[in-house]
Design an enzyme around this catalytic site. Structure first.
Site, PDB file in Angstrom:
ATOM      1  N   GLY A  53      23.624  39.357  38.856  1.00 12.89           N
ATOM      2  CA  GLY A  53      25.073  39.586  38.833  1.00 12.89           C
ATOM      3  C   GLY A  53      25.375  40.811  37.998  1.00 12.89           C
ATOM      4  CB  SER A  54      28.516  42.037  36.530  1.00 12.22           C
ATOM      5  OG  SER A  54      28.886  40.905  35.769  1.00 12.22           O
ATOM      6  CB  CYS A  83      22.145  45.500  43.062  1.00 14.22           C
ATOM      7  SG  CYS A  83      20.873  44.934  44.166  1.00 14.22           S
ATOM      8  CE  LYS A 109      28.035  29.914  39.324  1.00 14.00           C
ATOM      9  NZ  LYS A 109      28.740  30.427  40.529  1.00 14.00           N
ATOM     10  CD  GLU A 121      27.215  47.721  39.512  1.00  8.87           C
ATOM     11  OE1 GLU A 121      27.632  46.825  38.765  1.00  8.87           O
ATOM     12  OE2 GLU A 121      26.200  47.596  40.237  1.00  8.87           O
ATOM     13  CD  GLU A 124      16.085  41.690  38.997  1.00 10.30           C
ATOM     14  OE1 GLU A 124      16.501  42.861  39.118  1.00 10.30           O
ATOM     15  OE2 GLU A 124      14.920  41.428  38.688  1.00 10.30           O
ATOM     16  N   GLY A 143      25.697  38.985  32.825  1.00 12.34           N
ATOM     17  CA  GLY A 143      24.259  38.764  32.615  1.00 12.34           C
ATOM     18  C   GLY A 143      23.895  38.779  31.136  1.00 12.34           C
TER      19      GLY A 143
HETATM   20  P1  NAD Z   1      29.220  38.342  38.335  1.00 10.80           P
HETATM   21  O1  NAD Z   1      28.482  38.721  37.111  1.00 10.80           O
HETATM   22  O2  NAD Z   1      30.698  38.320  38.308  1.00 10.80           O
HETATM   23  O3  NAD Z   1      28.775  36.882  38.834  1.00 10.80           O
HETATM   24  C1  NAD Z   1      27.434  36.553  39.058  1.00 10.80           C
HETATM   25  C2  NAD Z   1      27.269  35.041  39.004  1.00 10.80           C
HETATM   26  O4  NAD Z   1      27.491  34.600  37.655  1.00 10.80           O
HETATM   27  C3  NAD Z   1      28.267  34.271  39.868  1.00 10.80           C
HETATM   28  O5  NAD Z   1      27.610  33.173  40.438  1.00 10.80           O
HETATM   29  C4  NAD Z   1      29.294  33.811  38.841  1.00 10.80           C
HETATM   30  O6  NAD Z   1      30.026  32.676  39.236  1.00 10.80           O
HETATM   31  C5  NAD Z   1      28.404  33.510  37.660  1.00 10.80           C
HETATM   32  N1  NAD Z   1      29.097  33.465  36.362  1.00 10.80           N
HETATM   33  C6  NAD Z   1      30.281  34.025  36.018  1.00 10.80           C
HETATM   34  N2  NAD Z   1      30.542  33.764  34.727  1.00 10.80           N
HETATM   35  C7  NAD Z   1      29.513  33.032  34.243  1.00 10.80           C
HETATM   36  C8  NAD Z   1      29.208  32.458  32.976  1.00 10.80           C
HETATM   37  N3  NAD Z   1      30.024  32.603  31.932  1.00 10.80           N
HETATM   38  N4  NAD Z   1      28.051  31.784  32.833  1.00 10.80           N
HETATM   39  C9  NAD Z   1      27.199  31.655  33.884  1.00 10.80           C
HETATM   40  N5  NAD Z   1      27.447  32.155  35.107  1.00 10.80           N
HETATM   41  C10 NAD Z   1      28.592  32.845  35.286  1.00 10.80           C
HETATM   42  O7  NAD Z   1      28.679  39.324  39.485  1.00 10.80           O
HETATM   43  P2  NAD Z   1      29.184  39.445  40.989  1.00 10.80           P
HETATM   44  O8  NAD Z   1      30.495  40.141  41.028  1.00 10.80           O
HETATM   45  O9  NAD Z   1      29.071  38.134  41.665  1.00 10.80           O
HETATM   46  O10 NAD Z   1      28.054  40.403  41.620  1.00 10.80           O
HETATM   47  C11 NAD Z   1      28.099  41.798  41.581  1.00 10.80           C
HETATM   48  C12 NAD Z   1      27.125  42.322  40.546  1.00 10.80           C
HETATM   49  O11 NAD Z   1      25.817  41.858  40.830  1.00 10.80           O
HETATM   50  C13 NAD Z   1      27.002  43.841  40.542  1.00 10.80           C
HETATM   51  O12 NAD Z   1      27.011  44.290  39.210  1.00 10.80           O
HETATM   52  C14 NAD Z   1      25.650  44.104  41.187  1.00 10.80           C
HETATM   53  O13 NAD Z   1      25.033  45.315  40.806  1.00 10.80           O
HETATM   54  C15 NAD Z   1      24.877  42.924  40.722  1.00 10.80           C
HETATM   55  N6  NAD Z   1      23.717  42.672  41.571  1.00 10.80           N
HETATM   56  C16 NAD Z   1      22.493  42.985  41.060  1.00 10.80           C
HETATM   57  C17 NAD Z   1      21.364  42.795  41.832  1.00 10.80           C
HETATM   58  C18 NAD Z   1      20.005  43.141  41.281  1.00 10.80           C
HETATM   59  O14 NAD Z   1      19.024  42.686  41.841  1.00 10.80           O
HETATM   60  N7  NAD Z   1      19.895  43.927  40.229  1.00 10.80           N
HETATM   61  C19 NAD Z   1      21.478  42.264  43.125  1.00 10.80           C
HETATM   62  C20 NAD Z   1      22.750  41.950  43.611  1.00 10.80           C
HETATM   63  C21 NAD Z   1      23.869  42.158  42.815  1.00 10.80           C
END
Ligand code: NAD
Length: 496
Positions: A225-226, A281, A173, A379, A247, A230
């Protein structure tokens, strides 16, 4: 690109039953594509397809799986520019950066194709005569891959490619803002000859994400993701006994000591802080500067920040694109008043540039930040850099380590002793010397400490740990029950 971006389930591009939404270009605010979202029922169909495909895929010899991944690498190379263009349209970073994003996937595809002839296990001596022992990496089953929009090709590739070479099947996804990019990436696998059901894509946001996390047929969740999302994913998946790789967020810093090469530092800081509009990130959002070099460094950075050309990432000469969406723009803008309320001086940027359309924000530099302020701890995920003054290397390291996150850090110094002390004491998963906080290579482990992760790593050999289980095998070739098994109490005690 087709008008409607569909889901790929069991080898078919199908409409989902979760509604349709528009993927918006953050530079022009025009629709890039309409996206057909998956409902929980569609996710269930995708997991079932992946479960069915697993029966055959796990048995295909890994070198043959590697040949398919090699074709993936070749096709990605051919389509690099096309996929990069879709990604720039969907999430806004400049074309040079989205090309780099695809290149990381190409690198990972070649690397994991080669892994098809390695996937090393090991043997060790055993305690009995005529007996042999070995440990093998085994596949696990269906993997749920959930990724963000900021590296819409690279991040999925860090998960999908090692999971596939290890013999697992996948339901992927992508971030909802980069659905068309995710579909273009999956199309490459289809065209490379991956059997139906081995890789499926479901589109949409939290609803299909949650359905994937809680589905009993999914054995592993690999999430980027965030931290907020996460940790919620972690607790749900863990309560169902799933293996989870996380991550998450970062608050990365560059330390500049008095003896640093100033020009080198200025260039690296500018690129790390404002590249990808600060939405990596590993982006540098804190600058920890030793007192002596601070006036010159700040002067040079202000000039650099003001000179960055902002615009649509597909246009030549543009150096920084927009933020990904309206929500991100509002979040970044809100931190300007947080900063002012904390007594911070905004010495560059701090405003929306004067443009007709798009979610743009100026490269921003804060001065007079202290380590525990909100702007130094949270962040922001935008082109915002906070400068913190320190007196010594020891203080710099302490400030660096004092955040809830631990992804990447960097130090600029010409002193080899200071560099090695920093390598020892900086408590992040990635450390750079005389280099910005970004630019990880796929053959080394990638990930962070503290609130950035849960101890797992992606990429390199370590990346295989997320998608394999160890199987220990003992082969007794004596042809009889060995006396020692009965006589030797030390061994008897271990017969469990
Ligand atoms: P997000 O947490 O909003 O979304 C990440 C993913 O989770 C998306 O696909 C989203 O649709 C999905 N999601 C949302 N709600 C969910 C739920 N309840 N259950 C399961 N999945 C769900 O993050 P974002 O805004 O897409 O990305 C930005 C964040 O990602 C920043 O915090 C950044 O630091 C982090 N990031 C980390 C790394 C790393 O390797 N550490 C790499 C890239 C981005």
């Amino acid at each position: 690109m087709s008008d409607l971006v569909r889901n790929f389930i069991g080898g078919q591009w199908v409409e989902g039953s979760g509604g349709v939404y528009a993927s918006i270009n953050p530079a022009t605010e025009e629709t890039v594509a309409d996206i057909s979202s998956a409902s929980p029922a569609d996710v269930d169909a995708a997991v079932k397809a992946a479960k069915e495909a697993y029966k055959e895929w796990r048995l295909m010899p890994a070198p043959r799986r590697g040949e398919i991944l090699y074709r993936v690498a070749q096709l990605l190379t051919e389509r690099k520019d096309d996929i990069a263009r879709i990604a720039t349209q969907e999430m806004g970073k400049i074309l040079a950066e989205t090309r780099g994003d695809v290149q990381e996937a190409i690198d990972m595809a070649f690397y994991m194709a080669g892994e098809g002839r390695r996937l090393f296990g090991y043997t060790a001596p055993v305690e009995m005569p005529n007996k042999f022992g070995m440990a093998l990496r085994d596949s696990v089953g269906v993997v749920g891959v959930i990724t963000p929009w900021n590296f819409p090709v690279a991040v999925p590739s860090w998960k999908i490619l090692p999971a596939l070479i290890a013999g697992n099947t996948i339901v992927f996804k992508p971030g909802e803002d980069t659905a068309a990019t995710g579909a273009a990436f999956v199309k490459v696998f289809e065209d490379a000859g991956l059997p139906p059901g081995v890789l499926n894509i479901v589109q949409g946001a939290g609803v299909p994400g949650e359905a994937l996390v809680t589905h009993p047929g999914v054995r592993i969740i690999s999430f980027t993701g965030s931290t907020l999302t996460g940790l919620a994913v972690y607790s749900k998946a863990a309560s169902l006994g799933k293996k989870v790789t996380l991550e998450m967020g970062g608050k990365n810093a560059i330390i500049v000591l008095d003896d640093a090469n100033l020009q080198l530092a200025v260039d690296a800081i500018t690129w790390s802080a404002y590249g990808t509009t600060g939405q990596r990130c590993t982006a540098c959002s804190r600058l920890i500067i030793q007192k002596g070099i601070k006036p010159k460094l700040m002067e040079a950075l202000i000039e650099k920040a003001r000179s960055i050309k902002i615009g649509y990432g597909l246009e030549d000469a543009v150096q920084m694109g927009p933020l990904v969406n309206q929500r991100a723009l509002e979040k970044v803008a809100s931190y300007m008043s947080v900063a002012r309320n904390e007594g911070v001086k905004i010495v560059a940027g701090g405003e929306r540039p004067n443009m007709d359309k798009g979610f743009f924000f100026e490269p921003t530099l804060f001065d007079g930040v202290t380590p525990n302020m909100r702007v130094a701890q949270e962040e922001i995920f935008g082109p915002v850099l906070s400068a913190i003054e320190v007196g010594s290397l020891e203080e710099a390291v302490e400030v660096n380590n004092n955040t809830p996150y631990g992804l990447s850090s960097s130090i600029f110094t010409e002193n080899v002793n200071a560099a090695f002390r920093a390598i020892r004491d900086l408590s992040t998963g990635i450390v750079y010397i005389n280099h910005g906080t970004t630019g990880a290579e796929i053959q080394f482990p990638f990930g962070g400490t503290r609130g950035t992760g849960n101890g797992m790593r992606e990429a390199g050999q370590a990346g295989l740990d997320s998608f394999t289980e160890w199987k220990s095998v003992y082969v007794d070739y004596s042809g009889r029950l060995q006396r020692a098994q009965i006589d030797n109490e030390d061994i008897l005690g271990k017969l469990e």
